[in-house]
Design a protein around this motif. Structure first.
Motif, PDB file in Angstrom:
ATOM      1  N   ARG A  59      -4.250   9.766   3.465  1.00  0.00           N
ATOM      2  CA  ARG A  59      -3.834   8.490   4.034  1.00  0.00           C
ATOM      3  C   ARG A  59      -2.796   7.851   3.119  1.00  0.00           C
ATOM      4  O   ARG A  59      -2.684   8.202   1.932  1.00  0.00           O
ATOM      5  CB  ARG A  59      -5.013   7.534   4.240  1.00  0.00           C
ATOM      6  N   GLY A  60      -2.055   6.894   3.660  1.00  0.00           N
ATOM      7  CA  GLY A  60      -1.075   6.161   2.860  1.00  0.00           C
ATOM      8  C   GLY A  60      -0.179   5.402   3.823  1.00  0.00           C
ATOM      9  O   GLY A  60       0.282   5.962   4.812  1.00  0.00           O
ATOM     10  N   GLY A  61       0.038   4.125   3.530  1.00  0.00           N
ATOM     11  CA  GLY A  61       0.862   3.311   4.413  1.00  0.00           C
ATOM     12  C   GLY A  61       2.321   3.341   3.989  1.00  0.00           C
ATOM     13  O   GLY A  61       2.637   3.165   2.805  1.00  0.00           O
ATOM     14  N   ALA A  62       3.209   3.579   4.966  1.00  0.00           N
ATOM     15  CA  ALA A  62       4.646   3.525   4.707  1.00  0.00           C
ATOM     16  C   ALA A  62       5.188   2.206   5.268  1.00  0.00           C
ATOM     17  O   ALA A  62       6.068   1.584   4.687  1.00  0.00           O
ATOM     18  CB  ALA A  62       5.337   4.716   5.354  1.00  0.00           C
ATOM     19  N   PHE A  63       4.643   1.803   6.400  1.00  0.00           N
ATOM     20  CA  PHE A  63       4.964   0.501   6.994  1.00  0.00           C
ATOM     21  C   PHE A  63       3.702  -0.338   6.829  1.00  0.00           C
ATOM     22  O   PHE A  63       2.663  -0.012   7.398  1.00  0.00           O
ATOM     23  CB  PHE A  63       5.305   0.658   8.481  1.00  0.00           C
ATOM     24  N   LYS A  64       3.767  -1.382   6.006  1.00  0.00           N
ATOM     25  CA  LYS A  64       2.570  -2.149   5.679  1.00  0.00           C
ATOM     26  C   LYS A  64       2.530  -3.512   6.375  1.00  0.00           C
ATOM     27  O   LYS A  64       3.479  -4.288   6.258  1.00  0.00           O
ATOM     28  CB  LYS A  64       2.515  -2.388   4.163  1.00  0.00           C
ATOM     29  N   PRO A  65       1.437  -3.793   7.056  1.00  0.00           N
ATOM     30  CA  PRO A  65       1.282  -5.131   7.660  1.00  0.00           C
ATOM     31  C   PRO A  65       0.749  -6.082   6.600  1.00  0.00           C
ATOM     32  O   PRO A  65      -0.422  -6.031   6.263  1.00  0.00           O
ATOM     33  CB  PRO A  65       0.218  -4.878   8.745  1.00  0.00           C
ATOM     34  N   ARG A  66       1.577  -6.915   6.022  1.00  0.00           N
ATOM     35  CA  ARG A  66       1.146  -7.798   4.935  1.00  0.00           C
ATOM     36  C   ARG A  66       1.043  -9.243   5.405  1.00  0.00           C
ATOM     37  O   ARG A  66       1.891  -9.715   6.171  1.00  0.00           O
ATOM     38  CB  ARG A  66       2.135  -7.703   3.764  1.00  0.00           C
ATOM     39  N   THR A  67       0.042  -9.924   4.926  1.00  0.00           N
ATOM     40  CA  THR A  67      -0.172 -11.314   5.320  1.00  0.00           C
ATOM     41  C   THR A  67       1.041 -12.170   4.942  1.00  0.00           C
ATOM     42  O   THR A  67       1.472 -13.028   5.707  1.00  0.00           O
ATOM     43  CB  THR A  67      -1.457 -11.843   4.655  1.00  0.00           C
ATOM     44  N   SER A  68       1.592 -11.915   3.752  1.00  0.00           N
ATOM     45  CA  SER A  68       2.753 -12.696   3.320  1.00  0.00           C
ATOM     46  C   SER A  68       4.029 -11.861   3.414  1.00  0.00           C
ATOM     47  O   SER A  68       4.052 -10.704   2.987  1.00  0.00           O
ATOM     48  CB  SER A  68       2.563 -13.148   1.865  1.00  0.00           C
ATOM     49  N   PRO A  69       5.097 -12.460   3.930  1.00  0.00           N
ATOM     50  CA  PRO A  69       6.365 -11.722   3.999  1.00  0.00           C
ATOM     51  C   PRO A  69       6.956 -11.450   2.622  1.00  0.00           C
ATOM     52  O   PRO A  69       7.875 -10.652   2.481  1.00  0.00           O
ATOM     53  CB  PRO A  69       7.274 -12.644   4.817  1.00  0.00           C
ATOM     54  N   TYR A  70       6.417 -12.134   1.595  1.00  0.00           N
ATOM     55  CA  TYR A  70       6.930 -11.927   0.237  1.00  0.00           C
ATOM     56  C   TYR A  70       6.229 -10.779  -0.479  1.00  0.00           C
ATOM     57  O   TYR A  70       6.596 -10.414  -1.577  1.00  0.00           O
ATOM     58  CB  TYR A  70       6.788 -13.223  -0.584  1.00  0.00           C
ATOM     59  N   SER A  71       5.172 -10.232   0.143  1.00  0.00           N
ATOM     60  CA  SER A  71       4.452  -9.107  -0.459  1.00  0.00           C
ATOM     61  C   SER A  71       5.179  -7.802  -0.144  1.00  0.00           C
ATOM     62  O   SER A  71       5.926  -7.719   0.838  1.00  0.00           O
ATOM     63  CB  SER A  71       3.035  -9.033   0.100  1.00  0.00           C
ATOM     64  N   PHE A  72       4.901  -6.794  -0.944  1.00  0.00           N
ATOM     65  CA  PHE A  72       5.479  -5.456  -0.748  1.00  0.00           C
ATOM     66  C   PHE A  72       5.237  -4.973   0.687  1.00  0.00           C
ATOM     67  O   PHE A  72       4.100  -4.928   1.141  1.00  0.00           O
ATOM     68  CB  PHE A  72       4.832  -4.502  -1.756  1.00  0.00           C
ATOM     69  N   GLN A  73       6.308  -4.608   1.366  1.00  0.00           N
ATOM     70  CA  GLN A  73       6.217  -4.284   2.792  1.00  0.00           C
ATOM     71  C   GLN A  73       6.139  -2.780   3.064  1.00  0.00           C
ATOM     72  O   GLN A  73       6.091  -2.360   4.217  1.00  0.00           O
ATOM     73  CB  GLN A  73       7.441  -4.862   3.533  1.00  0.00           C
ATOM     74  N   GLY A  74       6.161  -1.974   2.006  1.00  0.00           N
ATOM     75  CA  GLY A  74       6.118  -0.520   2.210  1.00  0.00           C
ATOM     76  C   GLY A  74       7.514   0.072   2.131  1.00  0.00           C
ATOM     77  O   GLY A  74       8.509  -0.643   2.233  1.00  0.00           O
ATOM     78  N   LEU A  75       7.560   1.401   1.942  1.00  0.00           N
ATOM     79  CA  LEU A  75       8.860   2.075   1.773  1.00  0.00           C
ATOM     80  C   LEU A  75       9.495   2.467   3.101  1.00  0.00           C
ATOM     81  O   LEU A  75      10.584   3.024   3.131  1.00  0.00           O
ATOM     82  CB  LEU A  75       8.690   3.334   0.910  1.00  0.00           C
ATOM     83  N   GLY A  76       8.796   2.231   4.211  1.00  0.00           N
ATOM     84  CA  GLY A  76       9.357   2.584   5.517  1.00  0.00           C
ATOM     85  C   GLY A  76       9.518   4.084   5.680  1.00  0.00           C
ATOM     86  O   GLY A  76       8.669   4.867   5.236  1.00  0.00           O
ATOM     87  N   VAL A  77      10.630   4.486   6.292  1.00  0.00           N
ATOM     88  CA  VAL A  77      10.844   5.905   6.607  1.00  0.00           C
ATOM     89  C   VAL A  77      10.791   6.771   5.348  1.00  0.00           C
ATOM     90  O   VAL A  77      10.278   7.887   5.364  1.00  0.00           O
ATOM     91  CB  VAL A  77      12.186   6.098   7.356  1.00  0.00           C
ATOM     92  N   LYS A  78      11.299   6.227   4.243  1.00  0.00           N
ATOM     93  CA  LYS A  78      11.249   6.962   2.972  1.00  0.00           C
ATOM     94  C   LYS A  78       9.788   7.305   2.616  1.00  0.00           C
ATOM     95  O   LYS A  78       9.485   8.404   2.125  1.00  0.00           O
ATOM     96  CB  LYS A  78      11.890   6.082   1.880  1.00  0.00           C
ATOM     97  N   GLY A  79       8.887   6.365   2.871  1.00  0.00           N
ATOM     98  CA  GLY A  79       7.459   6.585   2.619  1.00  0.00           C
ATOM     99  C   GLY A  79       6.909   7.694   3.506  1.00  0.00           C
ATOM    100  O   GLY A  79       6.083   8.514   3.078  1.00  0.00           O
ATOM    101  N   LEU A  80       7.366   7.730   4.754  1.00  0.00           N
ATOM    102  CA  LEU A  80       6.914   8.791   5.673  1.00  0.00           C
ATOM    103  C   LEU A  80       7.384  10.158   5.172  1.00  0.00           C
ATOM    104  O   LEU A  80       6.641  11.142   5.227  1.00  0.00           O
ATOM    105  CB  LEU A  80       7.456   8.557   7.091  1.00  0.00           C
ATOM    106  N   GLU A  81       8.623  10.199   4.684  1.00  0.00           N
ATOM    107  CA  GLU A  81       9.150  11.474   4.158  1.00  0.00           C
ATOM    108  C   GLU A  81       8.313  11.950   2.972  1.00  0.00           C
ATOM    109  O   GLU A  81       7.992  13.132   2.857  1.00  0.00           O
ATOM    110  CB  GLU A  81      10.603  11.296   3.693  1.00  0.00           C
ATOM    111  N   LEU A  82       7.948  10.994   2.105  1.00  0.00           N
ATOM    112  CA  LEU A  82       7.129  11.365   0.939  1.00  0.00           C
ATOM    113  C   LEU A  82       5.754  11.863   1.388  1.00  0.00           C
ATOM    114  O   LEU A  82       5.208  12.819   0.818  1.00  0.00           O
ATOM    115  CB  LEU A  82       6.985  10.166  -0.011  1.00  0.00           C
ATOM    116  N   LEU A  83       5.203  11.226   2.397  1.00  0.00           N
ATOM    117  CA  LEU A  83       3.893  11.661   2.907  1.00  0.00           C
ATOM    118  C   LEU A  83       3.972  13.097   3.422  1.00  0.00           C
ATOM    119  O   LEU A  83       3.078  13.912   3.188  1.00  0.00           O
ATOM    120  CB  LEU A  83       3.415  10.732   4.031  1.00  0.00           C
ATOM    121  N   ARG A  84       5.054  13.383   4.145  1.00  0.00           N
ATOM    122  CA  ARG A  84       5.232  14.746   4.675  1.00  0.00           C
ATOM    123  C   ARG A  84       5.286  15.754   3.532  1.00  0.00           C
ATOM    124  O   ARG A  84       4.673  16.814   3.571  1.00  0.00           O
ATOM    125  CB  ARG A  84       6.499  14.798   5.527  1.00  0.00           C
ATOM    126  N   ARG A  85       6.020  15.388   2.491  1.00  0.00           N
ATOM    127  CA  ARG A  85       6.160  16.292   1.354  1.00  0.00           C
ATOM    128  C   ARG A  85       4.811  16.519   0.678  1.00  0.00           C
ATOM    129  O   ARG A  85       4.440  17.638   0.343  1.00  0.00           O
ATOM    130  CB  ARG A  85       7.166  15.698   0.345  1.00  0.00           C
TER     131      ARG A  85
END
Ligand code: PEP
Ligand code: MN
Length: 330
Positions: free
Chosen positions: A119-145
């Motif tokens: 498991r691992g979130g690439a797109f993160k639903p965060r309560t605050s918009p100022y919190s880390f939002q995830g790496l997005g597509v880059k995170g998905l690529e890392l997960l695949r690897r």
């Protein structure tokens, strides 16, 4: 109303009868059965047709997810990992993918400890918009690897149906998060993707509302849904959310779908995770999803609830012992 069709039967006259009654309907091929679901019941009560092997009128509002027509438990297959079978399947990994080293280290550690999915979130639903939002597509690529390297299939959260092409390319199982649990357009799109779905319970949803969210996916002809209890909002503050073990069992008793429990998010604190995980397995969970980070205190999200690899390894030993005592494996 469910019309289970005789194998390969010509159902054109049934179609005409349902249409002319004014009812809505959908033809599905689920779990190797051809069926037509038609609604509202009142309009199709008297419809009979030679193409129909059995007509079922489920009493529950979630017709397709109900075990009133399908009594055998559904096994969801994620690239060969079978959820809902004898083995308690454990998905583990960081709350969020932060960088390559963090993910690779975690993936190897959880694999070594006996996890079956990463498991691992690439797109993160965060309560605050100022919190880390995830790496997005880059995170998905890392997960695949990380998945290719360890052989662990990947489950990761999709927040927006416009990202589906990336999830089809990089993920093996879609996670719908608690905050999107009733995003009906996302649920339909997840259904249409044909990918297995890990469906979290919305933190304010009743068991019935939760199972109805699964119904949206099944109605798109996608039967690969795992229901996931992750805690609900109550007045209690000593835990982050209240894990509803009773609700989880109730969902299992009313449906044919496998059930997962997430002990990390209701715990909110590392020291509670083992107990909640074991309680869920004792109550019959088919799967667990657990947050693990190589350096939890430095994590960019959910730092207080993530287990160290050592703590996770110990948890796996306990899960295995419990599973065996229950006549299962882990
Ligand atoms: C998660 O699993 O990372 C997550 C955000 O969970 P939930 O949607 O249950 O809060
Ligand atoms: Mn988290």
């Amino acid at each position: 109303m469910l019309f289970i069709l005789k194998k390969g039967a010509d159902w054109s006259t049934l179609k005409e009868k349902i249409s002319s009654s004014g009812a809505s309907y959908r033809y599905l091929n689920l779990y190797g059965k051809e069926l037509v679901v038609a609604w509202p019941d009142s309009l199709v009560e008297t419809v009979v047709d030679p193409s129909v092997e059995m007509k079922v009128k489920p009493k529950r509002p979630f017709q397709l997810a109900s075990n009133e027509w399908k009594s055998d438990p559904t096994i969801v297959d994620v690239k060969g990992v079978k959820i809902g079978d004898r083995k308690v399947v454990v998905a583990a990994g960081p709350c969020a993918v932060e960088d390559e080293e963090q993910l690779m280290t975690t993936a190897k550690e959880v694999k070594r400890a006996g996890a079956s999915l990463l498991r691992g979130g690439a797109f993160k639903p965060r309560t605050s918009p100022y919190s880390f939002q995830g790496l997005g597509v880059k995170g998905l690529e890392l997960l695949r690897r990380a998945s290719d390297e360890t052989g662990l299939p990947v489950v990761t959260e999709i927040m927006d149906q416009r990202h589906m092409e990336y999830f089809k390319k990089y993920a093996d199982m879609l996670q719908i998060g608690a905050r999107n649990a009733q995003n009906f357009d996302l649920l339909k799109e997840a259904g249409r993707s044909g990918m297995p779905v890990l469906l979290k319970r919305g933190m304010g949803n009743t068991v019935e509302e939760w199972i109805l969210t699964a119904e949206y996916i099944l109605l798109e002809n996608n039967g690969s849904v795992v229901l996931c209890e992750r805690g609900i909002r109550t007045f209690e503050k000593s835990t982050r959310f209240t894990i509803d073990i009773g609700g989880m069992v109730s969902a299992k008793l009313q449906t044919h779908l496998p059930i997962c429990a997430d002990p990390s998010h209701p715990a909110g604190k590392r020291e509670l995770v083992h107990s909640l995980a074991l309680a869920a397995v004792a109550a019959g969970a088919d799967m667990l999803i657990v947050e693990v980070h190589p350096r939890p205190e430095k994590a960019l999200s959910d730092s207080e609830q993530q287990l160290t690899p050592e703590q996770f390894s110990l948890l796996m030993q306990r899960i295995k012992a419990l599973a065996e005592a229950l006549g299962r494996t882990a």
